[in-house]
Design an enzyme around this catalytic site. Structure first.
Site, PDB file in Angstrom:
ATOM      1  N   HIS A   1       0.808  -1.220   0.000  1.00  0.00           N
ATOM      2  CA  HIS A   1       0.000   0.000   0.000  1.00  0.00           C
ATOM      3  C   HIS A   1       0.844   1.274   0.000  1.00  0.00           C
ATOM      4  CE1 HIS A   1      -3.468   2.465   0.251  1.00  0.00           C
ATOM      5  NE2 HIS A   1      -3.071   3.008   1.383  1.00  0.00           N
TER       6      HIS A   1
ATOM      7  N   HIS B   1       2.318  11.759   2.399  1.00  0.00           N
ATOM      8  CA  HIS B   1       2.841  10.467   2.844  1.00  0.00           C
ATOM      9  C   HIS B   1       4.322  10.316   2.483  1.00  0.00           C
ATOM     10  CE1 HIS B   1      -1.272   9.595   3.701  1.00  0.00           C
ATOM     11  NE2 HIS B   1      -1.622   9.556   2.436  1.00  0.00           N
TER      12      HIS B   1
HETATM   13 FE   LIG Z   1      -3.802   4.926   2.077  1.00  0.00          FE
END
Ligand SMILES: [Fe+2]
Ligand SMILES: *[C@@H]1O[C@H](CO)[C@@H](O)[C@H](O)[C@H]1NC(C)=O
Ligand SMILES: *[C@@H]1O[C@H](CO)[C@@H](O)[C@H](O)[C@H]1NC(C)=O
Ligand SMILES: *[C@@H]1O[C@H](CO)[C@@H](O)[C@H](O)[C@H]1NC(C)=O
Ligand SMILES: *[C@@H]1O[C@H](CO)[C@@H](O)[C@H](O)[C@H]1NC(C)=O
Ligand SMILES: *[C@@H]1O[C@H](CO)[C@@H](O)[C@H](O)[C@H]1NC(C)=O
Length: 469
Positions: free
Chosen positions: A319, A329
């Site tokens: 992921h 992220h």
């Molecule tokens: Fe995610």
């Protein structure tokens, strides 16, 4: 052609510029200039057509299939009944035989905060013939519904096969466009490799699990007919101690079963399958992967088992991406990269697909494994034994697009664009696979990014975008 040229011309540029004593930053590949209106995604309302409950007493809903064994001769059929448990039997028959067979399964239920699930059925059909169309029927005894699937060809080195890639789908109007574009892509994907973040039900109060049900009904139109290979994302965690929900992945593990035991895995979050000429390893970004952990030990034992003379194409799904140049992220995948990247290079993984970042990005073949804490060698370098890393978290969920990128584009990044879409990985034979990425704004056949993959075991010549252009 990259706007900023190849990295070899970049390094010679650096050499020239250093002589001139001018500072220059070595840029990467292409940042697409495609411009679209950026707005938050909006979830489809509960009364949308795609969420309609099939009519009839105890009618099966949310029907979905996935591979059920290690080689593709078994299928797990799952569905939900709402009124009563009903039967977990699946009737099935092959296209050219009218003889019906039956497989028996089991029912699970769970509670989450105020929500109580329907009766979730999981039935594995085994001993199927390869390369065969099967019809199947669920809901025996009450309202029955019929679907079909085609089993993959027998595992072998030159078996062509077409995979679709979808990630971070959710259930917004954009999600519906992504799924429609995948379905209508003339390249016709036969199996979806799904890189995590399914329903985004956790965006609702108490993670309103009704949104897990609506998601199941939304994607049924594809996943009842072709397997989706599941990867767990952070939106599958559903970890919410505030409301007493302390067991991670509860809704996901009850609803989505995977054949993890067939690859001797001890948990459903990491496992492998073979399909046609591909060996697919699914990893868990949100389960422990440090040394001596179950996932670490499993992967260490797993990689040497991959026989490239049988399955030339080694594909990894996870992921959280390891190579990601968006300001979203950023570096979240770093600790897993540190643990596993040397193995990916040693075993010559062809390609790694990840999601999580809601945009598209494709890397050069790079590795960053020389660093040993004291030597300071910590820059990604071109490496023909390394995989290409593709972020395909652009399914279109309610969180909207990731648009903010690190600047300048790092040298490892070959192409990046903040658009929703899906990809196709089309294996032709042991040496060649054709890869294409399709954005939702284009016609169904348009390729926004494409390149030939040359297999790392059988054809390990330079297949980077620069090498091909
Ligand atoms: Fe995610
Ligand atoms: C979703 O897409 C399908 C197929 O294009 C279409 O029939 C349906 O009306 C769409 N639903 C919504 C809510 O956008
Ligand atoms: C799983 O382990 C069993 C027993 O050691 C072995 O026979 C089998 O080949 C293994 N399966 C896979 C896919 O590694
Ligand atoms: C739901 O998603 C929206 C859009 O990204 C975000 O602003 C909001 O904080 C999320 N809510 C929850 C409870 O996660
Ligand atoms: C983009 O991300 C950087 C780093 O997080 C931040 O400093 C900057 O303000 C962001 N830009 C925009 C337009 O949001
Ligand atoms: C493998 O596929 C590629 C692309 O279609 C083709 O050019 C090549 O000739 C094929 N190789 C063999 C041995 O058939």
């Amino acid at each position: 052609m990259g706007l900023l040229g190849s990295s070899s011309s970049c390094s010679s540029l650096v050499a020239v510029v250093l002589v001139l004593n001018v500072v220059v930053v070595c840029n990467g590949g292409k940042t697409s200039t495609f411009v679209r209106k950026v707005e938050k995604g909006i979830d489809m309302p509960l009364d949308s057509d795609v969420f309609q409950i099939p009519p009839g007493y105890n009618a099966p809903q949310q029907v979905h299939i996935t591979q059920g064994d290690h080689v593709g001769k078994a299928v797990i059929v799952s569905w939900v009944t709402m009124d009563e448990p009903g039967s977990s039997t699946v009737d099935y028959w092959s296209e050219n035989s009218k003889e019906k067979k039956q497989a028996q399964g089991k029912i699970v239920t769970y509670k989450f905060s105020y929500y109580t699930s329907g009766f979730i059925h999981h039935t594995t059909i085994r001993k199927l013939k390869f390369n065969t169309k099967y019809y199947y029927e669920v809901g025996i005894g009450h309202t029955t519904r019929q679907f079909w699937f085609t089993t993959p060809p027998e595992v072998g080195p030159d078996v062509p096969y077409t995979f679709g890639l979808i990630g971070d789908l959710g259930q917004s109007f954009d999600s519906n466009m992504t799924l429609t574009h995948y379905e209508l892509n003339p390249q016709k994907g036969k199996t979806v490799l799904f890189v995590g973040d399914l329903s985004y039900a956790d965006n609702y109060t108490n993670h309103d699990n009704v949104r897990w049900d609506t998601w199941g009904r939304f994607v049924e139109r594809s996943v009842a007919y072709q397997p989706w290979i599941w990867t767990a994302g952070n939106h599958e965690l559903d970890f919410e101690p505030k409301i007493g929900e302390t067991k991670p992945f509860k809704p996901y593990t009850h609803r989505y079963h995977v054949p993890y035991k067939a690859s001797n895995s001890t948990a459903p979050f990491w496992y492998s399958i073979k399909r046609a000429s591909a060996y697919i390893i699914v990893l868990a970004s949100y389960s422990a992967y440090g040394k001596y952990t179950p996932q670490y030990k499993w992967l260490e034992a797993e990689l040497p088992k991959v026989d490239r003379t049988e399955t030339p194409w080694l594909i990894v799904l996870m992921h959280s991406p390891w190579y990601n140049s968006y300001n979203y992220h950023y570096m979240e995948g770093e600790t897993m990269r540190v643990m596993f990247e040397p193995w990916f290079v040693k075993y010559k993984v062809d390609v790694v697909f990840a999601g999580h970042v809601h945009a598209y990005e494709r890397s050069e073949r790079v590795s960053n494994i020389a660093y040993n804490v004291v030597n300071g060698i910590c820059t990604p370098v071109k490496d023909q034994s390394a995989p290409v890393y593709i972020t395909i978290g652009d399914g279109g969920n309610l969180e909207g697009l990731a648009t903010n990128m690190t600047e300048p584009q790092p040298a490892y990044s070959a192409y990046r664009e903040a658009s929703f879409g899906h990809a196709i990985f089309d294996i032709k034979n042991r040496t060649h696979a054709y890869y294409s990425w399709h954005r939702n704004q284009d016609g169904y056949a348009v390729e926004a990014d494409a390149l030939w993959f040359f297999n790392r075991h059988w054809n390990p010549v330079d297949d980077s975008s620069n090498g091909q252009s």
